[in-house]
Design a protein around this motif. Structure first.
Motif: not given
Length: 458
Positions: A72-77, A124-127, A141-151
């Motif tokens: 369970h790490t941030r990389l999964r998102h 909130w969502t990230f497209e 949305a949520r953790s996955e959306g935040l991960a892709l936004a940061s990427l």
């Protein structure tokens, strides 16, 4: 006032991994004695929680794959939508940078992405626009959306001060980051796409820049090189190189990485966090459940220790060093389960824990007051509390201690004694918490207790 040496030892203890379990176990002992102040606990339901987790693991993984569930790490998102974005990123660097620099860059990305992974809210969502990998536009949305936004922001160079080295995070780049740039990177629209705690996240990243400057012993590179989170890789790899190898692997203490995270990033925490003699302790909170009325006023015996963000970051940084630099982590079992709303929500939704009536009433009043604020959707009423509320502190401590017990039951039910806690979190409890939330609260898919996010509690 206690002597300085005693205070120094207390601070060191409260910033250590063993303290997390020690203090959580004291709260769990109070639960078994029916002495919690804010929750009722039905310990007999623990086995049912474990069976629910195992059922989802068996549904989502082939039997032969269960022993190899990733940690369970941030990389999964970053893999959301069945796209291995990290592999694609690493492949894009091949032939241009060596393995050490590859891992430095991944650690750069992990650190900012973990720091940005506070609650995003329900709106909130990230497209992600169509590209060669993803043919249609999709929103997350949520953790996955935040991960892709940061990427996306990492790849765009928003965290770098060097236009020729966009794929890095450095102190100057973070200190110069504007709120407008972060808002743009997150695709925030105050009316249509609001993100909870945006300013808190911005301040967190700016404080990260200051932390990098304050700790060149961890984050400094060669002469005139920028101060980067990823430079900790060199410190850790040196430890592994200086020690005898084990099965041809570099052996590095998990405590060494955690110390860099807990000390090197100490400056990121807001001043409101618990401190001792002017030293910020980070994710450490007083817990009224285990407070001894006869204890002296300066006692810290009732402090519970979580370091959730620091552990989440530690778990996440461990992975690329293990897979790309052949590192074996010693004492990894010191890391605990993560006290966040998916794991904790699972315990409430399956009625292992139940808010006491007076706290339920107080939380609903808080919800009503918060719902009156602009932009707050009035759907799926749940008890709501500030991060520092005794309810949240007790809930989080119980989550840490209970996750250890769930992991023991899961291993027994699967007959896999070597399944790590990180695997149980990834394949089981976190996913189970999310799934039952989506059934129990289909409109928001949020937790059974809401925490008023300021962008700094995870």
């Amino acid at each position: 006032m206690p002597p300085a040496s005693s205070t120094t030892e207390t601070i060191a203890y409260l910033k250590s991994l063993p303290a997390v379990r020690d203090r959580a176990e004291r709260v769990y002992a109070a639960a078994t004695a029916q002495k919690l102040k804010h929750f009722d606990v039905d310990v007999s339901r623990l086995h049912d929680v474990a069976k629910f987790v195992v059922a989802l693991i068996k549904r989502d993984y082939d039997p032969k794959d269960i022993p190899n569930i990733p940690p369970h790490t941030r990389l999964r998102h970053f893999d959301v939508g069945q796209v291995d974005r990290i592999k694609l990123l690493v492949d894009s660097w091949k032939g241009r940078v060596d393995t050490l620099e590859t891992v430095r860059r991944l650690v750069d990305l992990i650190v900012v992405s973990v720091l940005l992974d506070a609650g995003a809210g329900d709106r909130w969502t990230f497209e992600v626009k169509p590209d060669n990998v993803q043919k249609v536009s999709r929103s997350y949305a949520r953790s996955e959306g935040l991960a892709l936004a940061s990427l996306a922001m990492f790849k765009e160079g928003r965290f770098s001060s060097d236009i020729h080295r966009s794929h890095q995070v450095d102190a100057d780049g973070l200190c110069k980051l504007t709120l407008e740039s972060l808002k743009e990177g997150f695709q925030v629209d105050d009316q249509k796409n609001p993100l909870l705690g945006l300013e808190g996240r911005w301040e967190l990243l700016r404080r990260l820049g200051q932390a990098l400057k304050a700790h060149p012993e961890y984050f400094g590179g060669s002469d005139n090189a920028p101060l980067r989170p990823g430079n900790m890789v060199d410190v850790l790899f040196k430890e592994g190189s200086d020690r005898p190898r084990r099965n041809d692997k570099y052996v590095v203490r998990t405590e060494s990485l955690f110390k860099i995270v807990i000390d090197g990033f100490a400056e990121i925490w807001p001043s409101s966090r618990t401190g001792l003699n002017g030293v910020s302790l980070g994710d450490v909170w007083p817990c009224d459940t285990i407070k001894d009325p006869a204890a002296p006023p300066d006692s810290t015996d009732h402090y519970v220790v979580f370091h959730k963000l620091s552990q989440w970051m530690t778990y996440s940084i461990m992975e690329p060093l293990e897979t790309l630099l052949n590192v074996e982590w010693e004492h990894a079992n010191l890391l605990t389960g993560l006290p966040e709303y998916r794991n904790g929500g699972l315990l409430i939704d399956l009625e292992f824990m139940t808010l006491k009536p007076k706290e339920e009433e107080r939380g609903l009043v808080n919800y009503k007051h918060n719902a009156l604020k602009p932009g707050q959707p009035a759907v799926e009423v749940v008890p709501t509390f500030e991060p520092s509320d005794p309810v949240i502190i007790e809930w989080r401590a119980m989550t840490v201690a209970t996750l250890d017990r769930i992991a023991v039951e899961v291993r027994k039910l699967l007959n896999l004694p070597n399944l790590t806690l990180a695997q149980v979190l990834q394949g089981g409890t976190w996913n189970a918490g999310r799934e039952i939330a989506s059934v129990s609260r289909p409109n928001t898919k949020g937790p059974p207790i809401a925490i008023l996010s300021d962008g700094t509690l995870f």
